[in-house]
Design a protein around this motif. Structure first.
Motif, PDB file in Angstrom:
ATOM      1  N   VAL A   7     -11.400  -1.214 -18.561  1.00 28.87           N
ATOM      2  CA  VAL A   7     -10.844  -1.390 -17.224  1.00 28.87           C
ATOM      3  C   VAL A   7     -11.902  -1.006 -16.194  1.00 28.87           C
ATOM      4  O   VAL A   7     -12.451   0.094 -16.238  1.00 28.87           O
ATOM      5  N   LEU A   8     -12.197  -1.930 -15.285  1.00 31.58           N
ATOM      6  CA  LEU A   8     -13.187  -1.676 -14.234  1.00 31.58           C
ATOM      7  C   LEU A   8     -12.517  -1.106 -12.991  1.00 31.58           C
ATOM      8  O   LEU A   8     -13.017  -0.153 -12.377  1.00 31.58           O
ATOM      9  N   ILE A   9     -11.379  -1.710 -12.601  1.00 28.64           N
ATOM     10  CA  ILE A   9     -10.624  -1.261 -11.426  1.00 28.64           C
ATOM     11  C   ILE A   9      -9.166  -1.095 -11.837  1.00 28.64           C
ATOM     12  O   ILE A   9      -8.580  -2.007 -12.426  1.00 28.64           O
ATOM     13  N   SER A  10      -8.603   0.054 -11.520  1.00 28.74           N
ATOM     14  CA  SER A  10      -7.196   0.301 -11.791  1.00 28.74           C
ATOM     15  C   SER A  10      -6.496   0.599 -10.469  1.00 28.74           C
ATOM     16  O   SER A  10      -6.848   1.555  -9.773  1.00 28.74           O
ATOM     17  N   VAL A  11      -5.543  -0.250 -10.123  1.00 28.50           N
ATOM     18  CA  VAL A  11      -4.794  -0.111  -8.872  1.00 28.50           C
ATOM     19  C   VAL A  11      -3.392   0.383  -9.215  1.00 28.50           C
ATOM     20  O   VAL A  11      -2.716  -0.221 -10.057  1.00 28.50           O
ATOM     21  N   ASN A  12      -2.970   1.477  -8.587  1.00 26.76           N
ATOM     22  CA  ASN A  12      -1.682   2.068  -8.931  1.00 26.76           C
ATOM     23  C   ASN A  12      -0.821   2.268  -7.682  1.00 26.76           C
ATOM     24  O   ASN A  12      -1.191   3.040  -6.788  1.00 26.76           O
ATOM     25  N   ASN A  13       0.289   1.534  -7.611  1.00 23.94           N
ATOM     26  CA  ASN A  13       1.277   1.680  -6.529  1.00 23.94           C
ATOM     27  C   ASN A  13       0.627   1.615  -5.151  1.00 23.94           C
ATOM     28  O   ASN A  13       0.921   2.418  -4.264  1.00 23.94           O
ATOM     29  N   LEU A  14      -0.264   0.645  -4.964  1.00 23.56           N
ATOM     30  CA  LEU A  14      -1.028   0.535  -3.721  1.00 23.56           C
ATOM     31  C   LEU A  14      -0.134   0.105  -2.559  1.00 23.56           C
ATOM     32  O   LEU A  14       0.621  -0.865  -2.667  1.00 23.56           O
ATOM     33  N   GLN A  15      -0.238   0.843  -1.460  1.00 24.99           N
ATOM     34  CA  GLN A  15       0.553   0.549  -0.273  1.00 24.99           C
ATOM     35  C   GLN A  15      -0.350   0.549   0.956  1.00 24.99           C
ATOM     36  O   GLN A  15      -1.319   1.299   1.025  1.00 24.99           O
ATOM     37  N   LYS A  16      -0.003  -0.321   1.901  1.00 22.55           N
ATOM     38  CA  LYS A  16      -0.748  -0.378   3.152  1.00 22.55           C
ATOM     39  C   LYS A  16       0.194  -0.791   4.274  1.00 22.55           C
ATOM     40  O   LYS A  16       0.885  -1.812   4.176  1.00 22.55           O
ATOM     41  N   SER A  17       0.210   0.013   5.308  1.00 21.87           N
ATOM     42  CA  SER A  17       1.010  -0.299   6.494  1.00 21.87           C
ATOM     43  C   SER A  17       0.125  -0.334   7.722  1.00 21.87           C
ATOM     44  O   SER A  17      -0.861   0.411   7.821  1.00 21.87           O
ATOM     45  N   PHE A  18       0.463  -1.216   8.651  1.00 20.80           N
ATOM     46  CA  PHE A  18      -0.145  -1.239   9.979  1.00 20.80           C
ATOM     47  C   PHE A  18       0.976  -0.888  10.951  1.00 20.80           C
ATOM     48  O   PHE A  18       1.804  -1.727  11.273  1.00 20.80           O
ATOM     49  N   GLY A  19       1.015   0.381  11.346  1.00 20.07           N
ATOM     50  CA  GLY A  19       2.137   0.827  12.164  1.00 20.07           C
ATOM     51  C   GLY A  19       3.428   0.720  11.364  1.00 20.07           C
ATOM     52  O   GLY A  19       3.532   1.237  10.256  1.00 20.07           O
ATOM     53  N   ASN A  20       4.410   0.006  11.907  1.00 21.32           N
ATOM     54  CA  ASN A  20       5.696  -0.156  11.227  1.00 21.32           C
ATOM     55  C   ASN A  20       5.706  -1.333  10.247  1.00 21.32           C
ATOM     56  O   ASN A  20       6.699  -1.547   9.558  1.00 21.32           O
ATOM     57  N   LEU A  21       4.613  -2.083  10.227  1.00 22.96           N
ATOM     58  CA  LEU A  21       4.550  -3.257   9.362  1.00 22.96           C
ATOM     59  C   LEU A  21       3.963  -2.870   8.005  1.00 22.96           C
ATOM     60  O   LEU A  21       2.794  -2.500   7.907  1.00 22.96           O
ATOM     61  N   GLN A  22       4.777  -2.963   6.953  1.00 20.08           N
ATOM     62  CA  GLN A  22       4.300  -2.654   5.613  1.00 20.08           C
ATOM     63  C   GLN A  22       3.792  -3.948   4.965  1.00 20.08           C
ATOM     64  O   GLN A  22       4.567  -4.854   4.683  1.00 20.08           O
TER      65      GLN A  22
END
Length: 247
Positions: A7-22
């Motif tokens: 595994v080179l990259i493992s992404v776990n439960n990734l979240q990103k919000s811009f202000g109130n916008l998820q």
């Protein structure tokens, strides 16, 4: 998926919000060495945001990203050092207009990796030869077509000898007749074993080259799997609706 590779990259439960916008709402994914992961989905689904979080051009608001065994979301990590191993190609070419093609390609290796000029130029010329642009080494970006600029942008990233290449809709700013020449370079790169994550609207490319295809919608992975399976036997109504419009 090349699950027998590390595994080179493992992404776990990734979240990103811009202000109130998820925008990303819990993306989990393992990318193995040698994988070609293609991310498809409607506009506004979070595709580009997902790609840009992989090298922290966008800072996640939750979850973690492990790259080559290191949690790069840990604030104590020197992210610039890890970014050197992640080549990035954008929709726009981001070439320095006042520098020649050769200078554009050798600047980062010389400055960041301390590569001697002669060594950097030798690799740059080899890569330009590979994409059919060796005769344009002394040209300036304004003298190139869009397709040529994007091919230079790709091999410029390769000059840093990255372990993974990230592509954010690399053909979307090109005239239709120039798309093929860029996709050909990417196909050759995939065949050479380069690990790639590609956000794209080019469904033919996705079907031909991907080892794993993701359908992202409203910030979550709705479906993923081998491209033939995803494109010919979609399971969700949302993916069926999307494919009906784009194929």
């Amino acid at each position: 998926m090349t699950t027998d590779s590390p595994v080179l990259i493992s992404v776990n439960n990734l979240q990103k919000s811009f202000g109130n916008l998820q925008v990303l709402r819990g993306v989990t994914l393992d990318i193995h060495k040698g994988d070609v992961v293609v991310v498809i989905g409607p506009s506004g689904s979070g595709k580009s945001t997902f790609l840009r979080t992989l090298n922290l051009l966008e800072l996640p608001t939750g979850g973690s990203i492990t790259f080559e065994g290191v949690d790069i979301t840990d604030r104590r990590v020197n992210i610039n050092r890890h970014r050197q191993k992640m080549g990035m190609v954008f929709q726009q070419f981001n070439l320095y207009p006042h520098k020649t093609v050769l200078d554009n390609m050798t600047l980062a290796p010389r400055k960041l990796l301390k590569t001697p000029r002669a060594t950097a130029e030798k690799l740059a010329m080899e890569l330009l030869e590979r994409v059919g642009l060796a005769d344009r080494a002394k040209a300036y970006p304004a003298q190139l077509s869009g397709g040529q600029k994007q091919r230079v942008a790709i091999v410029r990233a390769l000059c840093m000898k990255p372990d993974v290449m990230l592509f954010d809709e690399p053909t979307s700013a090109l005239d239709p007749e120039m798309v093929g020449e860029v996709l050909d370079v990417m196909k050759e790169l995939a065949r050479s074993g380069m690990t790639m994550v590609v956000v794209t609207h080019e469904m033919g490319f996705a079907r031909e080259v991907a080892t794993n295809a993701l359908f992202l919608d409203e910030g979550v992975i709705v479906e993923q799997g081998p491209p033939e399976e995803l494109f010919t036997r979609p399971q969700s109504d949302r993916l069926k609706s999307f494919l009906a419009k784009v194929l």
